[in-house]
Design a protein around this motif. Structure first.
Motif, PDB file in Angstrom:
ATOM      1  N   MET A  80       0.827  -1.212   0.000  1.00  0.00           N
ATOM      2  CA  MET A  80       0.000   0.000   0.000  1.00  0.00           C
ATOM      3  C   MET A  80       0.856   1.255   0.000  1.00  0.00           C
ATOM      4  O   MET A  80       0.573   2.219  -0.712  1.00  0.00           O
ATOM      5  N   GLN A  81       1.921   1.249   0.794  1.00  0.00           N
ATOM      6  CA  GLN A  81       2.804   2.412   0.845  1.00  0.00           C
ATOM      7  C   GLN A  81       3.481   2.628  -0.514  1.00  0.00           C
ATOM      8  O   GLN A  81       3.646   3.773  -0.955  1.00  0.00           O
ATOM      9  N   TYR A  82       3.844   1.557  -1.162  1.00  0.00           N
ATOM     10  CA  TYR A  82       4.447   1.605  -2.499  1.00  0.00           C
ATOM     11  C   TYR A  82       3.496   2.284  -3.489  1.00  0.00           C
ATOM     12  O   TYR A  82       3.890   3.178  -4.255  1.00  0.00           O
TER      13      TYR A  82
ATOM     14  N   GLY B  59       6.915   6.536   3.465  1.00  0.00           N
ATOM     15  CA  GLY B  59       5.798   5.735   2.947  1.00  0.00           C
ATOM     16  C   GLY B  59       4.584   5.792   3.856  1.00  0.00           C
ATOM     17  O   GLY B  59       3.445   5.890   3.382  1.00  0.00           O
ATOM     18  N   ARG B  60       4.806   5.728   5.159  1.00  0.00           N
ATOM     19  CA  ARG B  60       3.695   5.837   6.109  1.00  0.00           C
ATOM     20  C   ARG B  60       3.031   7.202   6.010  1.00  0.00           C
ATOM     21  O   ARG B  60       1.807   7.321   6.113  1.00  0.00           O
ATOM     22  N   TYR B  61       3.845   8.222   5.809  1.00  0.00           N
ATOM     23  CA  TYR B  61       3.290   9.578   5.669  1.00  0.00           C
ATOM     24  C   TYR B  61       2.417   9.677   4.423  1.00  0.00           C
ATOM     25  O   TYR B  61       1.316  10.238   4.469  1.00  0.00           O
ATOM     26  N   ALA B  62       2.905   9.129   3.297  1.00  0.00           N
ATOM     27  CA  ALA B  62       2.126   9.157   2.054  1.00  0.00           C
ATOM     28  C   ALA B  62       0.814   8.408   2.223  1.00  0.00           C
ATOM     29  O   ALA B  62      -0.239   8.855   1.739  1.00  0.00           O
ATOM     30  N   GLU B  63       0.852   7.280   2.917  1.00  0.00           N
ATOM     31  CA  GLU B  63      -0.356   6.494   3.158  1.00  0.00           C
ATOM     32  C   GLU B  63      -1.332   7.257   4.044  1.00  0.00           C
ATOM     33  O   GLU B  63      -2.542   7.297   3.776  1.00  0.00           O
ATOM     34  N   LEU B  64      -0.817   7.890   5.094  1.00  0.00           N
ATOM     35  CA  LEU B  64      -1.654   8.673   6.002  1.00  0.00           C
ATOM     36  C   LEU B  64      -2.329   9.827   5.278  1.00  0.00           C
ATOM     37  O   LEU B  64      -3.539  10.054   5.429  1.00  0.00           O
TER      38      LEU B  64
END
Length: 365
Positions: free
Chosen positions: A11-13, A143-148
């Motif tokens: 998902m982060q990708y 990646g976590r930031y982009a997902e958030l």
């Protein structure tokens, strides 16, 4: 195996690639398409998606030849140490230029729409603080930031369904009214709008489930296509074909008709939140820039380069006054290089690796 310590999920990708694609370009995309192809510009978006998806899949095929390294590691392995260093310098300069251009444009939007009396240096300094805190970390955090941010802001796009109550669908008819030439001309704009997928060159070794890399990048491109199509078709049906070209950022102007009893100027609130969306374009690009610098100098820690990169941006803005026209010119200057690195380079490298593999197998026999 050194990249497996900071893995990114499937998902982060997806959201990292999608985030880099959807940024400041979305604000002006409907106008740019209308200027070149009229209300048939939405067709160019689909053609651009086909090109970007094909180039994306080629990138994944290239990276499968060296799954535990970035594109710089791959070039070093196949072409030698000095070619790897030259590639690192090229990627550093390219991503630093692209990231800085978008970073400055983000500041210009904030200054024009929200804080017109605030100095640009102050705005970028304020943006640099959270940027530094995120980019200095590993790709997992980015990646976590982009997902958030994706899940935090996805609801904002539902506001664009509101103007459809005043839409005139006849604006889209007849389809291909002026032939294919204007549409093909607009394809050039769309293929640059999809750029960002080439960040997969650096994300691939961090991806936990590498067998899903191809489907992930297709999902990211398709997600971007859906966002572009929704906003573009709403703008084309709400504005007349001539009217839409009069607005610099029709994507923002659309929101002026959305009214709430408890809120005025929704577009200002929207743009304030949209800064988070733009940051998912800037921050991964900055990360790739400083990560490439750490690879160039053979360092494990990239965090010390983040401060220098942000400081150079502040110095640049301090000595050279910025404007939308100047920023647009810089974007146009980068387009040929973007095309080479995003579309031509992966194709050429893929063909070379196929020939290399074929000749190596023949030599073994």
């Amino acid at each position: 195996m050194k990249y497996t310590q900071n893995p990114i999920t499937f998902m982060q990708y997806i959201f990292l690639i999608h985030g880099v694609q959807v940024g400041v370009g979305l604000l002006t995309l409907p106008r740019e398409l209308a200027e070149k192809a009229g209300t048939d510009g939405w067709i160019a978006l689909i053609i651009g998606w086909l090109f970007s998806t094909l180039a994306s899949l080629i990138i994944i095929q290239v990276m499968k030849n060296y799954p535990n390294g970035t594109i710089i590691d791959l070039i070093t392995n196949y072409f030698g140490k000095w070619c790897g260093k030259i590639a690192a310098v090229i990627f550093i300069l390219y991503y630093a230029f692209i990231g800085s251009t978008i970073f400055v444009r983000e500041g210009l939007f904030i200054q024009f729409w929200i804080l017109p009396q605030t100095n640009m240096v102050i705005l970028l300094l304020l943006l640099s603080i959270p940027s530094y805190l995120i980019v200095r970390n590993n790709i997992t955090i980015v990646g976590r930031y982009a997902e958030l941010v994706f899940f935090m802001t996805i609801w904002m796009f539902f506001f664009y369904f509101n103007p459809l109550k005043e839409a005139h669908w006849l604006h889209l008819l007849p389809i291909i009214k002026e032939g294919w030439f204007p549409i093909l001309t607009a394809v050039k704009t769309t293929i640059f709008s999809y750029l960002g997928f080439e960040i997969a060159f650096f994300l691939y070794p961090f991806l936990q489930q590498k067998h899903k890399a191809s489907i992930g990048i297709v999902i990211a491109n398709t997600l971007t296509l859906v966002v572009f199509l929704i906003v573009t078709i709403v703008a084309f049906t709400f504005y007349s074909p001539d009217e839409i070209t009069q607005y610099k950022e029709p994507t923002i102007n659309l929101l002026k008709i959305v009214e709430f009893k408890f809120l005025e100027r929704l577009e200002i609130v929207y743009l304030s939140l949209y800064i988070f969306v733009i940051s998912t374009t800037v921050l991964p690009i900055f990360f790739v820039t400083v990560f490439s610098a750490s690879q160039l100098f053979g360092k494990q820690d990239h965090s010390k380069y983040v401060g220098w990169l942000l400081l150079l941006n502040l110095v640049y803005v301090f000595f050279l006054p910025q404007s939308f026209d100047k920023n647009t010119q810089l974007q146009k200057m980068s387009e040929p290089i973007s095309f080479l690195l995003g579309y031509a380079f992966p194709l050429c490298l893929w063909v070379y690796l196929l020939l290399y593999s074929h000749l190596k197998k023949r030599a073994i026999k």
